[in-house]
Design a protein around this motif. Structure first.
Motif, PDB file in Angstrom:
ATOM      1  N   ILE A  80      37.922  55.199  67.405  1.00 17.38           N
ATOM      2  CA  ILE A  80      38.567  54.321  68.383  1.00 17.38           C
ATOM      3  C   ILE A  80      40.068  54.357  68.160  1.00 17.38           C
ATOM      4  O   ILE A  80      40.552  53.906  67.116  1.00 17.38           O
ATOM      5  N   PRO A  81      40.841  54.890  69.113  1.00  9.71           N
ATOM      6  CA  PRO A  81      42.301  54.935  68.932  1.00  9.71           C
ATOM      7  C   PRO A  81      42.902  53.531  68.842  1.00  9.71           C
ATOM      8  O   PRO A  81      42.332  52.561  69.343  1.00  9.71           O
ATOM      9  N   SER A  82      44.047  53.431  68.228  1.00 11.27           N
ATOM     10  CA  SER A  82      44.752  52.164  68.109  1.00 11.27           C
ATOM     11  C   SER A  82      45.060  51.598  69.495  1.00 11.27           C
ATOM     12  O   SER A  82      45.539  52.307  70.374  1.00 11.27           O
ATOM     13  N   GLY A  83      44.778  50.324  69.690  1.00  8.01           N
ATOM     14  CA  GLY A  83      45.029  49.667  70.969  1.00  8.01           C
ATOM     15  C   GLY A  83      43.834  49.644  71.894  1.00  8.01           C
ATOM     16  O   GLY A  83      43.835  48.945  72.906  1.00  8.01           O
ATOM     17  N   VAL A  84      42.782  50.412  71.561  1.00  8.26           N
ATOM     18  CA  VAL A  84      41.587  50.480  72.404  1.00  8.26           C
ATOM     19  C   VAL A  84      40.525  49.556  71.832  1.00  8.26           C
ATOM     20  O   VAL A  84      40.252  49.571  70.627  1.00  8.26           O
ATOM     21  N   LYS A  85      39.912  48.748  72.672  1.00  9.94           N
ATOM     22  CA  LYS A  85      38.892  47.803  72.254  1.00  9.94           C
ATOM     23  C   LYS A  85      37.524  48.207  72.792  1.00  9.94           C
ATOM     24  O   LYS A  85      37.411  48.802  73.865  1.00  9.94           O
ATOM     25  N   GLY A  86      36.469  47.848  72.048  1.00  4.69           N
ATOM     26  CA  GLY A  86      35.111  48.047  72.523  1.00  4.69           C
ATOM     27  C   GLY A  86      34.597  49.453  72.291  1.00  4.69           C
ATOM     28  O   GLY A  86      35.301  50.335  71.798  1.00  4.69           O
ATOM     29  N   LYS A  87      33.317  49.644  72.655  1.00  8.38           N
ATOM     30  CA  LYS A  87      32.678  50.953  72.532  1.00  8.38           C
ATOM     31  C   LYS A  87      32.924  51.724  73.827  1.00  8.38           C
ATOM     32  O   LYS A  87      32.440  51.347  74.882  1.00  8.38           O
ATOM     33  N   GLN A 139      33.151  55.407  76.153  1.00  7.94           N
ATOM     34  CA  GLN A 139      32.382  56.628  76.356  1.00  7.94           C
ATOM     35  C   GLN A 139      33.168  57.868  75.950  1.00  7.94           C
ATOM     36  O   GLN A 139      32.614  58.830  75.471  1.00  7.94           O
ATOM     37  N   GLY A 140      34.471  57.853  76.166  1.00  6.47           N
ATOM     38  CA  GLY A 140      35.280  59.027  75.831  1.00  6.47           C
ATOM     39  C   GLY A 140      36.188  59.418  76.974  1.00  6.47           C
ATOM     40  O   GLY A 140      36.323  58.695  77.962  1.00  6.47           O
ATOM     41  N   ASN A 141      36.840  60.587  76.850  1.00 10.74           N
ATOM     42  CA  ASN A 141      37.756  61.119  77.877  1.00 10.74           C
ATOM     43  C   ASN A 141      38.917  60.161  78.133  1.00 10.74           C
ATOM     44  O   ASN A 141      39.268  59.858  79.270  1.00 10.74           O
ATOM     45  N   LEU A 142      39.496  59.684  77.025  1.00 12.68           N
ATOM     46  CA  LEU A 142      40.572  58.705  77.083  1.00 12.68           C
ATOM     47  C   LEU A 142      41.931  59.366  77.259  1.00 12.68           C
ATOM     48  O   LEU A 142      42.175  60.459  76.739  1.00 12.68           O
ATOM     49  N   PHE A 143      42.818  58.682  77.965  1.00 18.53           N
ATOM     50  CA  PHE A 143      44.229  59.041  77.934  1.00 18.53           C
ATOM     51  C   PHE A 143      45.068  57.776  78.068  1.00 18.53           C
ATOM     52  O   PHE A 143      44.560  56.711  78.430  1.00 18.53           O
ATOM     53  N   LYS A 144      46.335  57.907  77.733  1.00 17.61           N
ATOM     54  CA  LYS A 144      47.228  56.755  77.691  1.00 17.61           C
ATOM     55  C   LYS A 144      48.489  57.047  78.488  1.00 17.61           C
ATOM     56  O   LYS A 144      49.008  58.162  78.448  1.00 17.61           O
ATOM     57  N   ILE A 145      48.968  56.033  79.204  1.00 13.92           N
ATOM     58  CA  ILE A 145      50.245  56.121  79.911  1.00 13.92           C
ATOM     59  C   ILE A 145      51.162  55.030  79.365  1.00 13.92           C
ATOM     60  O   ILE A 145      50.766  53.858  79.299  1.00 13.92           O
ATOM     61  N   ILE A 146      52.362  55.419  78.957  1.00 13.20           N
ATOM     62  CA  ILE A 146      53.378  54.453  78.527  1.00 13.20           C
ATOM     63  C   ILE A 146      54.486  54.468  79.572  1.00 13.20           C
ATOM     64  O   ILE A 146      55.099  55.509  79.828  1.00 13.20           O
ATOM     65  N   THR A 147      54.734  53.332  80.192  1.00 15.34           N
ATOM     66  CA  THR A 147      55.738  53.272  81.254  1.00 15.34           C
ATOM     67  C   THR A 147      57.142  53.219  80.665  1.00 15.34           C
ATOM     68  O   THR A 147      57.335  53.037  79.458  1.00 15.34           O
ATOM     69  N   LYS A 148      58.116  53.340  81.547  1.00 13.59           N
ATOM     70  CA  LYS A 148      59.523  53.287  81.131  1.00 13.59           C
ATOM     71  C   LYS A 148      59.863  51.937  80.503  1.00 13.59           C
ATOM     72  O   LYS A 148      60.763  51.837  79.670  1.00 13.59           O
ATOM     73  N   THR A 149      59.116  50.889  80.887  1.00 10.16           N
ATOM     74  CA  THR A 149      59.336  49.549  80.326  1.00 10.16           C
ATOM     75  C   THR A 149      58.460  49.295  79.099  1.00 10.16           C
ATOM     76  O   THR A 149      58.306  48.162  78.663  1.00 10.16           O
ATOM     77  N   ASP A 150      57.829  50.364  78.579  1.00 14.20           N
ATOM     78  CA  ASP A 150      57.024  50.313  77.347  1.00 14.20           C
ATOM     79  C   ASP A 150      55.728  49.519  77.512  1.00 14.20           C
ATOM     80  O   ASP A 150      55.219  48.919  76.565  1.00 14.20           O
ATOM     81  N   LYS A 151      55.160  49.543  78.703  1.00 17.94           N
ATOM     82  CA  LYS A 151      53.839  48.952  78.915  1.00 17.94           C
ATOM     83  C   LYS A 151      52.793  50.055  78.731  1.00 17.94           C
ATOM     84  O   LYS A 151      52.953  51.162  79.261  1.00 17.94           O
TER      85      LYS A 151
END
Length: 359
Positions: A315-322, A324-336
């Motif tokens: 489970i990557p940092s910041g991700v909660k729960g079980k 399924q997979g195929n995760l990706f992350k977007i960080i906006t210009k305002t750091d959201k």
């Protein structure tokens, strides 16, 4: 989504929004098309249930696509089983809706004796009907208060156009009303309406096609090509243009649409959302599919964003729960930070590449 070995008997699978039978609300379900039935599952906490929640038998099933009787849901198809039970399913795009309908029709035909004779016979009848169609009667039908084409507002390049409809909406309506049997016939009929002056192009895309395309290619079966009734037909008023901040934000050309799972920011639960990627200006909006795709539940500009694939091991940092997979992350210009799951690894990579082009 694709962490298990794919069952060879599966013809198609993916998210669709289903109308309930008892409580008439709309909920996202994961559908799996087999050789004789359509199964559907729930997603809870970012994972698909191991046991299916319902079965739609396809022997003797009738398919209506498009089904346009839901005012704010133009992407619905209707299934009527051999026993008369009706199911209403909404896809994320016209292409996806039509692909589901084609796959289901193929299954129904394989289950049906003599099914191979159905489509050619209907095609011949439809062609004859199209040759003898009365344009003025089509226009009268388009104006019908109860069953006519729905006039809506559309945004294009910072302008909002009211009292108009898209080319693909007209094609859907012509097929639904059985004024044309196929989308190809509906485009021919749309071209005739344009050529006769009953329908006119509004907005950049449709006007450009009228000016520059060959005669048979001037009418576009496209959700971003806008049309309205001719100026001399005043029953529904003329098209006006106005500008607003929201119009600019939502005016970009749609690059990609699809159902993805998104983790909430306050309550860290996972919910399926309809994501729409737009360019010029680059924005990513998401919608609650139980409602409509008119008012976004959220969104952000893509300029300056960072998008990256996340490892499915652990489970990557910041991700909660079980998940399924195929995760990706977007960080906006305002750091959201946005954590998103795609149905398959291929779709995850396609979304990442599409977003990167606009950051």
């Amino acid at each position: 989504m694709d962490t298990e070995v794919r069952d060879n008997s599966i013809r198609k699978e993916g998210f669709l929004v289903k109308r309930g039978h008892v409580v008439l609300n709309w909920k996202v379900r994961w559908f799996v098309l087999k050789a004789d039935k359509l199964l559907y599952y729930r997603y809870e906490g970012g994972k698909r249930d191991s046991c299916h929640r319902g079965t739609i038998p396809l022997t003797g099933c009738g398919i209506t696509c498009p089904f346009l009787e839901y005012e704010n849901r133009p992407l619905v198809l209707k299934l009527r089983t051999g026993s008369g039970e009706e199911f209403f399913l909404e896809a994320c795009s016209r292409e996806e809706r039509d692909e589901w309908a084609a796959e289901i029709r193929a299954v129904v035909q394989n289950l049906s004796l003599g099914g191979n004779n159905t489509i050619p016979t209907q095609t011949r009848k439809g062609s004859r009907a199209l040759q003898n169609i009365n344009i003025s009667q089509v226009v009268d039908s388009m104006y019908d208060v109860h069953s006519g084409i729905r006039m809506t507002s559309h945004m294009e390049q910072g302008s909002t156009y009211i009292n108009c409809f898209s080319g693909s909406a007209l094609v859907d309506w012509l097929v639904f009303m059985q004024l044309a049997l196929t989308r190809v016939e509906a485009v021919i009929l749309g071209s005739a309406l344009l050529d006769e002056g009953s329908v006119r192009a509004v907005g950049v895309r449709s006007v450009e096609a009228v000016r520059n395309a060959a005669l048979g290619e001037q009418f576009l079966d496209d959700s971003t090509a806008l049309y309205s009734f001719a100026e001399n037909l005043k029953k529904r008023g003329s098209v006006k243009s106005e500008k607003s901040l929201s119009a600019v934000e939502l005016s970009g050309r749609v690059q990609k649409r699809g159902y993805l799972l998104k983790q909430g920011h306050k309550v860290k639960n996972w919910k399926v959302r309809l994501f729409v990627l737009r360019a010029e200006p680059g924005f990513l909006h998401y919608y609650d599919p139980s409602k409509d795709d008119i008012n976004p539940a959220g969104g952000f500009p893509l300029r300056g964003c960072l998008v990256s694939s996340l490892d499915d091991n652990g489970i990557p940092s910041g991700v909660k729960g079980k998940v399924q997979g195929n995760l990706f992350k977007i960080i906006t210009k305002t750091d959201k930070h946005y954590f998103i799951q795609a149905p398959t690894r291929q779709e995850k990579m396609e979304w990442i590449e599409a977003i990167k082009h606009l950051t």
